[in-house]
Scaffold this motif. Structure first.
Motif, PDB file in Angstrom:
ATOM      1  N   HIS A  64      -2.304   6.905  11.124  1.00  0.00           N
ATOM      2  CA  HIS A  64      -2.001   6.092   9.945  1.00  0.00           C
ATOM      3  C   HIS A  64      -3.269   5.372   9.468  1.00  0.00           C
ATOM      4  N   PRO A  65      -4.249   6.098   8.984  1.00  0.00           N
ATOM      5  CA  PRO A  65      -5.516   5.473   8.605  1.00  0.00           C
ATOM      6  C   PRO A  65      -5.411   4.503   7.431  1.00  0.00           C
ATOM      7  N   ASP A  66      -4.372   4.632   6.597  1.00  0.00           N
ATOM      8  CA  ASP A  66      -4.255   3.792   5.408  1.00  0.00           C
ATOM      9  C   ASP A  66      -3.305   2.618   5.577  1.00  0.00           C
ATOM     10  N   VAL A  67      -2.677   2.512   6.719  1.00  0.00           N
ATOM     11  CA  VAL A  67      -1.732   1.413   6.940  1.00  0.00           C
ATOM     12  C   VAL A  67      -2.493   0.107   7.171  1.00  0.00           C
ATOM     13  N   ARG A  68      -2.049  -0.940   6.523  1.00  0.00           N
ATOM     14  CA  ARG A  68      -2.643  -2.261   6.699  1.00  0.00           C
ATOM     15  C   ARG A  68      -2.058  -2.916   7.952  1.00  0.00           C
ATOM     16  N   THR A  85       0.860  -1.166   0.000  1.00  0.00           N
ATOM     17  CA  THR A  85       0.000   0.000   0.000  1.00  0.00           C
ATOM     18  C   THR A  85       0.897   1.218   0.000  1.00  0.00           C
ATOM     19  N   SER A  86       0.307   2.351  -0.288  1.00  0.00           N
ATOM     20  CA  SER A  86       1.099   3.577  -0.289  1.00  0.00           C
ATOM     21  C   SER A  86       1.590   3.914   1.105  1.00  0.00           C
ATOM     22  N   ALA A  87       0.908   3.418   2.139  1.00  0.00           N
ATOM     23  CA  ALA A  87       1.258   3.759   3.515  1.00  0.00           C
ATOM     24  C   ALA A  87       2.155   2.717   4.161  1.00  0.00           C
ATOM     25  N   ARG A  92      -4.404   4.285  14.295  1.00  0.00           N
ATOM     26  CA  ARG A  92      -5.116   4.544  13.050  1.00  0.00           C
ATOM     27  C   ARG A  92      -5.490   6.011  12.864  1.00  0.00           C
TER      28      ARG A  92
END
Length: 289
Positions: A118-122, A89-91, A115
């Protein structure tokens, strides 16, 4: 022609499968293509790697080459995995292996805070026992490990928190009634009144009654939710940390024996030489906050 990684992989897969057909199926190649590659590999190595054409017995040279082939392909696969995780992912991605009690009690609060930044981190979480946590860190299958340890043991990782271990039992059951009758002055000997649902945390209690009951146990579970469900159904009692049962469901009681008090620590671990960066470093830091 020089030795190539695909030769090492073809050889190690063939040695593991024992046949060209089996290796071809795994590699997605034809048996003749695998055979040709193995012949080229043996020519480059300078000697035969298999005792016969059936590929089910290795020569002494083949045994040595197999060990090195597995080592080389393992390093390559880990490097490729690290690159792919970075661009997944981009994050980015954070992989966590944690004992069940930490998954239930510690991680939800940490994830909530993480989160926001870092809302986009998997985030990938494996709910496993302490031994498996260590193994996944060593095999680079997790970035951060959270395990249970006994205070006073040789230091492993960094301490996050400690809490008391106690007996979790069914409300109104034999152990609960016996505990109430002692006015709180109970010991681990109460475990003899009901079957013990064993789990790895039982090993952290230094008491002969617990040792005896653990060896005699006919039911073992490692997931906190499953243990509480079994206790509520009357299958027996178990040993859990306070933090795991502070919001215990109806029908379940928890108490800490006043004699021979035992504690467990939650510790975070990572690969010894790993330098944490980005989201993984941020998650690691939040675990102590």
């Amino acid at each position: 022609m020089s030795i190539r990684l695909e030769m090492l992989r073809a050889f190690s897969v063939t040695a593991g499968q024992g046949t060209l057909a089996g290796a071809a199926a795994v590699l997605g190649r034809t048996p003749s293509a695998v055979s040709m590659m193995l012949a080229q590999f043996e020519q480059e190595v300078g000697g035969p790697l298999f005792e016969t054409d059936r590929k089910n017995r290795l020569t002494p040279l083949g045994q040595l080459v197999l060990e090195e082939s597995l080592r080389a392909t393992d390093v390559f696969d880990k490097s490729v995995g690290a690159i792919r995780r970075h661009v997944l992912t981009s994050a980015g991605i954070v992989r966590i292996a944690a004992v069940p009690s930490a998954t239930v009690t510690l991680l939800p609060d940490v994830i909530e805070v993480f989160r926001r930044a870092h809302p986009d981190v998997r985030i990938e979480i494996s709910d496993v026992d302490s031994a498996t946590v260590r193994a996944r860190i060593q095999r680079d299958e997790a970035d951060i490990g959270i395990l249970s340890a006994q205070p006073g043991d040789p230091l492993e990782g960094e301490r996050i928190l400690s809490d008391d271990l106690g007996i979790v039992c069914a409300e109104g059951g034999p152990i609960h009634k016996a505990h109430l009758a002692t006015d709180g002055a109970s010991d681990w000997g109460l475990l003899r009144l009901e079957p013990l649902i064993a789990n790895p945390l039982c090993e952290l209690v230094d008491d002969p009654h617990v040792d005896q009951m653990r060896l005699a146990s006919t039911l073992e579970a490692r997931n906190t939710t499953a243990i509480l469900s079994f206790v509520r159904r009357g299958f027996g009692v178990s040993i859990l940390p306070f933090d795991a049962v502070r919001n215990q469901p109806d029908g379940v009681e928890f108490f800490v024996p006043t004699q021979s008090v035992s504690q467990r620590e939650l510790r975070k671990i990572k690969q010894e030489k790993e330098l944490l960066r980005g989201p993984v470093f941020d998650f690691w830091s939040l675990l102590n906050e």
